[in-house]
Design a protein around this motif. Structure first.
Motif, PDB file in Angstrom:
ATOM      1  N   THR A 117       0.834  -1.215   0.000  1.00 34.55           N
ATOM      2  CA  THR A 117       0.000   0.000   0.000  1.00 34.55           C
ATOM      3  C   THR A 117       0.864   1.259   0.000  1.00 34.55           C
ATOM      4  O   THR A 117       0.393   2.339   0.369  1.00 34.55           O
ATOM      5  N   ARG A 162      -0.169   3.047  -4.671  1.00 32.83           N
ATOM      6  CA  ARG A 162      -1.523   2.921  -4.130  1.00 32.83           C
ATOM      7  C   ARG A 162      -2.614   3.403  -5.085  1.00 32.83           C
ATOM      8  O   ARG A 162      -3.597   2.678  -5.319  1.00 32.83           O
ATOM      9  N   TYR A 216      -8.375  -2.028   0.716  1.00 35.83           N
ATOM     10  CA  TYR A 216      -6.964  -1.830   0.363  1.00 35.83           C
ATOM     11  C   TYR A 216      -6.497  -0.430   0.756  1.00 35.83           C
ATOM     12  O   TYR A 216      -5.420  -0.252   1.336  1.00 35.83           O
ATOM     13  N   ALA A 225      -3.632   1.338   4.116  1.00 36.15           N
ATOM     14  CA  ALA A 225      -2.525   2.292   4.031  1.00 36.15           C
ATOM     15  C   ALA A 225      -2.383   3.103   5.315  1.00 36.15           C
ATOM     16  O   ALA A 225      -1.310   3.642   5.602  1.00 36.15           O
TER      17      ALA A 225
END
Length: 250
Positions: free
Chosen positions: A65, A70, A98, A102
């Motif tokens: 990430t 990203r 996802y 991060a």
């Protein structure tokens, strides 16, 4: 605060287990339960979630990430989700997760949450051992036929009860409420209007907790109580407190 004494509890995925736990612990507050693509009905779960529980998962999530890649990865996942393929149906939701990974705090929370119910082999927490507690409660199980997170076969794993029913949405993945919002809403409204709220009787609930899958009828409890001599006040208070504590823990 809201003036609502009893509710129909609806839970999706991990939330399905929470909904059932609420129904177990607060039967006096629960009229019905709706489980949508719920966890807790079998060990199988997507490998992606199992990977989050492995040692070093934190380092891996930070690497995949990283800021330079990203946006491209998230955009790619969302683009793929538009293809008419079963395997990519839920990638837009995967893109949201996802992006949350991060954030170190959110990533840690997600990994810790996964570890409470999943390990490298799959789900190790089950609701099936206490499903008998909802024998008198209307339960609706909803699943997407093409679910790749939790297999649709799990929808058949809830012990058979006269008050439960199962609905499978075709052309749907792990989020049937997203894939078929109008049909999902109608199904939910019809279920709540057609199924009478679960009755609650404190004595019968205690008998279920004490005797497992062999509930004692309310009349039987009353007859048994008549045959026993009335306990002393102190003994009665201790017994009642103990039973209440057991209910809360369960």
């Amino acid at each position: 605060v809201l003036g609502v004494d009893r509710v129909t509890v609806v839970g999706h995925s991990f939330g399905g287990g929470i909904a059932m736990q609420f129904a177990y612990q607060f039967p006096e507050r629960t009229e019905r339960a709706v489980l949508v693509s719920t966890g807790g009905l079998g060990p199988q779960v997507t490998p992606l979630i199992r990977m989050l529980t492995l040692p070093g998962a934190g380092l891996v999530t930070r690497a995949i990430t990283a800021k330079p890649i990203r946006p491209a990865v998230a955009s790619g996942l969302r683009s793929l989700s538009q293809l008419p393929l079963m395997a990519v149906r839920d990638l837009d939701e995967a893109a949201d997760v996802y992006e949350k990974l991060a954030d170190p705090a959110q990533a840690l929370a997600i990994r810790r949450l996964a570890k409470t119910v999943v390990d490298w082999r799959g789900q190790f927490v089950t609701m099936r051992d206490r499903a008998y507690l909802t024998k008198l409660m209307p339960v609706l199980v909803i699943w997407g036929h093409d679910d790749l997170v939790l297999p649709v076969d799990h929808s058949q794993n809830l012990p058979s009860m006269s008050t439960s029913e199962v609905h499978i949405f075709e052309r749907s993945g792990h989020f049937p409420h997203k894939d078929h919002p109008e049909a999902f809403t109608k199904l939910l409204i019809d279920f709540c209007s057609e199924k009478a709220p679960a009755p609650y009787h404190r004595g019968k609930w205690r008998s279920l907790l004490r005797r497992g899958e062999q509930p004692v009828e309310i009349n039987d409890i009353a007859e048994a109580a008549k045959k026993r001599s009335k306990p002393k006040r102190a003994d009665y208070d201790v017994t009642a407190t103990s039973a209440s504590s057991s209910s809360a823990v369960s």
